[in-house]
Design a protein around this motif. Structure first.
Motif, mmCIF file in Angstrom:
data_model
loop_
_atom_site.group_PDB
_atom_site.id
_atom_site.type_symbol
_atom_site.label_atom_id
_atom_site.label_comp_id
_atom_site.label_asym_id
_atom_site.label_seq_id
_atom_site.Cartn_x
_atom_site.Cartn_y
_atom_site.Cartn_z
ATOM 1 N N GLN A 101 0.804 -1.210 0.000
ATOM 2 C CA GLN A 101 0.000 0.000 0.000
ATOM 3 C C GLN A 101 0.848 1.275 0.000
ATOM 4 N N HIS A 102 2.148 1.123 -0.034
ATOM 5 C CA HIS A 102 3.031 2.276 0.079
ATOM 6 C C HIS A 102 3.406 2.800 -1.306
ATOM 7 N N ARG A 103 3.418 4.123 -1.454
ATOM 8 C CA ARG A 103 3.718 4.797 -2.715
ATOM 9 C C ARG A 103 4.671 5.957 -2.437
ATOM 10 N N LYS A 104 5.595 6.184 -3.376
ATOM 11 C CA LYS A 104 6.480 7.340 -3.251
ATOM 12 C C LYS A 104 6.862 7.827 -4.640
ATOM 13 N N SER A 105 6.722 9.133 -4.869
ATOM 14 C CA SER A 105 7.167 9.748 -6.114
ATOM 15 C C SER A 105 8.298 10.708 -5.797
ATOM 16 N N TYR A 106 9.058 11.082 -6.825
ATOM 17 C CA TYR A 106 10.307 11.818 -6.601
ATOM 18 C C TYR A 106 10.369 13.087 -7.447
ATOM 19 N N GLY A 107 11.141 14.067 -6.952
ATOM 20 C CA GLY A 107 11.466 15.260 -7.713
ATOM 21 C C GLY A 107 10.253 15.969 -8.260
ATOM 22 N N ASN A 108 10.351 16.426 -9.521
ATOM 23 C CA ASN A 108 9.224 17.153 -10.112
ATOM 24 C C ASN A 108 8.103 16.224 -10.576
ATOM 25 N N TYR A 109 8.246 14.920 -10.304
ATOM 26 C CA TYR A 109 7.145 13.985 -10.575
ATOM 27 C C TYR A 109 6.163 13.908 -9.407
ATOM 28 N N GLN A 110 6.526 14.479 -8.281
ATOM 29 C CA GLN A 110 5.655 14.386 -7.108
ATOM 30 C C GLN A 110 4.290 15.005 -7.400
ATOM 31 N N GLY A 111 3.250 14.237 -7.080
ATOM 32 C CA GLY A 111 1.889 14.697 -7.309
ATOM 33 C C GLY A 111 1.406 14.541 -8.743
ATOM 34 N N ARG A 112 2.274 14.044 -9.644
ATOM 35 C CA ARG A 112 1.889 13.920 -11.054
ATOM 36 C C ARG A 112 1.903 12.484 -11.566
ATOM 37 N N VAL A 113 2.368 11.523 -10.758
ATOM 38 C CA VAL A 113 2.493 10.149 -11.228
ATOM 39 C C VAL A 113 1.809 9.180 -10.270
ATOM 40 N N PHE A 114 1.200 8.137 -10.835
ATOM 41 C CA PHE A 114 0.614 7.064 -10.028
ATOM 42 C C PHE A 114 0.405 5.848 -10.914
ATOM 43 N N LEU A 115 0.211 4.687 -10.290
ATOM 44 C CA LEU A 115 0.012 3.446 -11.046
ATOM 45 C C LEU A 115 -1.428 3.356 -11.531
ATOM 46 N N ARG A 116 -1.620 2.793 -12.718
ATOM 47 C CA ARG A 116 -2.971 2.615 -13.246
ATOM 48 C C ARG A 116 -3.698 1.496 -12.516
ATOM 49 N N GLU A 117 -3.031 0.357 -12.326
ATOM 50 C CA GLU A 117 -3.561 -0.781 -11.558
ATOM 51 C C GLU A 117 -4.955 -1.198 -12.016
ATOM 52 N N SER A 118 -5.132 -1.349 -13.334
ATOM 53 C CA SER A 118 -6.412 -1.817 -13.867
ATOM 54 C C SER A 118 -6.630 -3.301 -13.607
ATOM 55 N N SER A 119 -5.565 -4.022 -13.257
ATOM 56 C CA SER A 119 -5.639 -5.437 -12.894
ATOM 57 C C SER A 119 -4.503 -5.716 -11.927
ATOM 58 N N GLU A 120 -4.471 -6.920 -11.369
ATOM 59 C CA GLU A 120 -3.473 -7.234 -10.350
ATOM 60 C C GLU A 120 -2.057 -7.311 -10.919
ATOM 61 N N ASN A 121 -1.932 -7.442 -12.247
ATOM 62 C CA ASN A 121 -0.605 -7.500 -12.857
ATOM 63 C C ASN A 121 -0.262 -6.235 -13.643
ATOM 64 N N ASP A 122 -1.007 -5.152 -13.390
ATOM 65 C CA ASP A 122 -0.801 -3.904 -14.134
ATOM 66 C C ASP A 122 0.106 -2.962 -13.347
ATOM 67 N N ALA A 123 1.288 -2.689 -13.898
ATOM 68 C CA ALA A 123 2.241 -1.760 -13.277
ATOM 69 C C ALA A 123 2.408 -0.503 -14.117
ATOM 70 N N SER A 124 1.467 -0.223 -15.008
ATOM 71 C CA SER A 124 1.561 0.931 -15.900
ATOM 72 C C SER A 124 1.572 2.232 -15.104
ATOM 73 N N LEU A 125 2.370 3.191 -15.578
ATOM 74 C CA LEU A 125 2.525 4.467 -14.892
ATOM 75 C C LEU A 125 1.766 5.565 -15.631
ATOM 76 N N ILE A 126 0.928 6.294 -14.917
ATOM 77 C CA ILE A 126 0.225 7.441 -15.470
ATOM 78 C C ILE A 126 0.983 8.707 -15.069
#
Length: 355
Positions: A101-126
């Protein structure tokens, strides 16, 4: 002689990380390929994604176990890490990491990136609200227990490359100054891939300029004597890598679309530079930058035969429809020069940002 028996015991220890954000950033991981059991596979459905500044994009990444349809074994927490690759290929910029359940973004990506997680094997980045610096190649890494695998996705931005030299004239910028100049003109220093695409689209420029990897190059579509010789083949000519502090060249900048309105200010009289700045401010705008006139010309087809001041003190005008007295031979942003700011009179191009 007695024979000696050496017993070597090799053990690999795996420690469950402490579930706070610091563990996501500092955890040390040993990558070992498991010989038995299902092999972890990470796949990017598309190797290249296209977007534009201000847009949102999804970088695809999914993970599987070979010969199974399951996303994970369930015995280890799955860790997903996204990094951006750099031009020297030895350094990576942290973008996003997730575990449980833990998430961390870095630098100028903070607040702009997250995982799509449309399925349990989805690691796509938005990535949302894309900026010019987001352009580049991204690595998706998935780690489960002793297994890990990666996939790489390239993010390309719609935009335009333009050559730039300052008021002092050609070959007056070291690498760091070149970076600042591009930023000042609403752009970033271009990559080789961006310059190469611009060359394929017809960019021809004889002055050598810095690129983002520290190399110095220039694009030639019409070989001629002052530019490498008339008998050479067209292409992007490479001067190689030079001292970033001491060597001085021009620069190739890259810009994309903008969130605002670029326009020629209708004014009853021609203006000095200072008067032009004030006229834009009075109209609720700012004097436009070089990157903005190039973006309006290339991406919006902006066409105006009137020469006007820009923020760097240069005077230019954009022609999308070549015609007599207005760049008769080619579509281009025409460069008049850096006139005397106090005495020369021109129109002005303004830019009003949207809220």
């Amino acid at each position: 002689m007695k024979s000696l028996l050496f017993l070597v015991l090799i053990s690999v220890c795996w420690a469950e990380p402490h579930p706070d954000n610091s563990s996501l950033e500092h955890e040390r991981i040993i990558h070992i390929q498991a010989e038995n059991g299902p092999r972890l596979l990470v796949v990017a459905e598309q190797a290249k994604i296209f977007s534009h500044r201000g847009g949102n994009v999804t970088l695809p990444c999914k993970f599987y176990h070979e010969h199974t349809s399951t996303a994970g074994s369930g015995t280890h927490k799955i860790r997903v890490k996204w990094t951006k690759l750099t031009s020297d290929y030895l350094k990576e910029v942290d973008v996003f990491v997730a575990m449980g359940q833990h998430r961390k973004s870095y630098g100028n990506y903070q607040g702009r990136v997250f995982l799509r997680e449309s399925s349990e094997n989805d690691a796509s980045l938005i990535i949302t609200n894309i900026i010019l610096e987001d352009y580049g190649r991204y690595k998706c890494e998935v780690i489960e227990g002793l297994e890990d695998d990666t996939a790489v996705v390239a993010l390309n931005l719609e935009g335009v490359v333009f050559p730039y030299s300052p008021r002092l004239g050609r070959y007056n910028l070291n690498f760091h100054e070149a970076q600042r100049v591009c930023l000042d003109q609403d752009s970033v220093i271009a990559s080789f891939d961006q310059l190469y695409d611009a060359w394929r689209s017809g960019l021809d420029w004889c002055n050598a300029g810095w690129l983002s990897d520290g190399s110095v190059q220039y694009p030639i579509t019409k070989p001629r004597e002052p530019c490498g010789g008339k008998n050479t083949v067209p292409g992007v000519r490479n001067y190689g890598f030079w001292d970033k502090d001491k060597s001085r060249y021009d620069v190739f900048c890259f810009t994309s679309n903008f969130n605002g309105r670029f326009y020629y200010l209708i004014h009853p009289t021609k203006l000095t530079y200072d008067e032009a700045v004030q006229a834009c401010l009075k109209d609720g705008a700012q004097i436009a930058k070089v990157g903005q006139i190039f973006a309006a010309w290339k991406l919006l087809g902006y066409d105006r035969c009137d020469a006007g001041w820009l923020a760097d003190g240069s005077v230019r005008y954009p022609i999308s429809r070549p015609r007599k007295r207005c760049s008769p031979s080619e579509a281009a942003v025409r460069f008049v020069g850096f006139p005397d700011k106090k005495h020369k009179l021109y129109g002005v191009y303004c830019f009003r940002a949207y809220n």
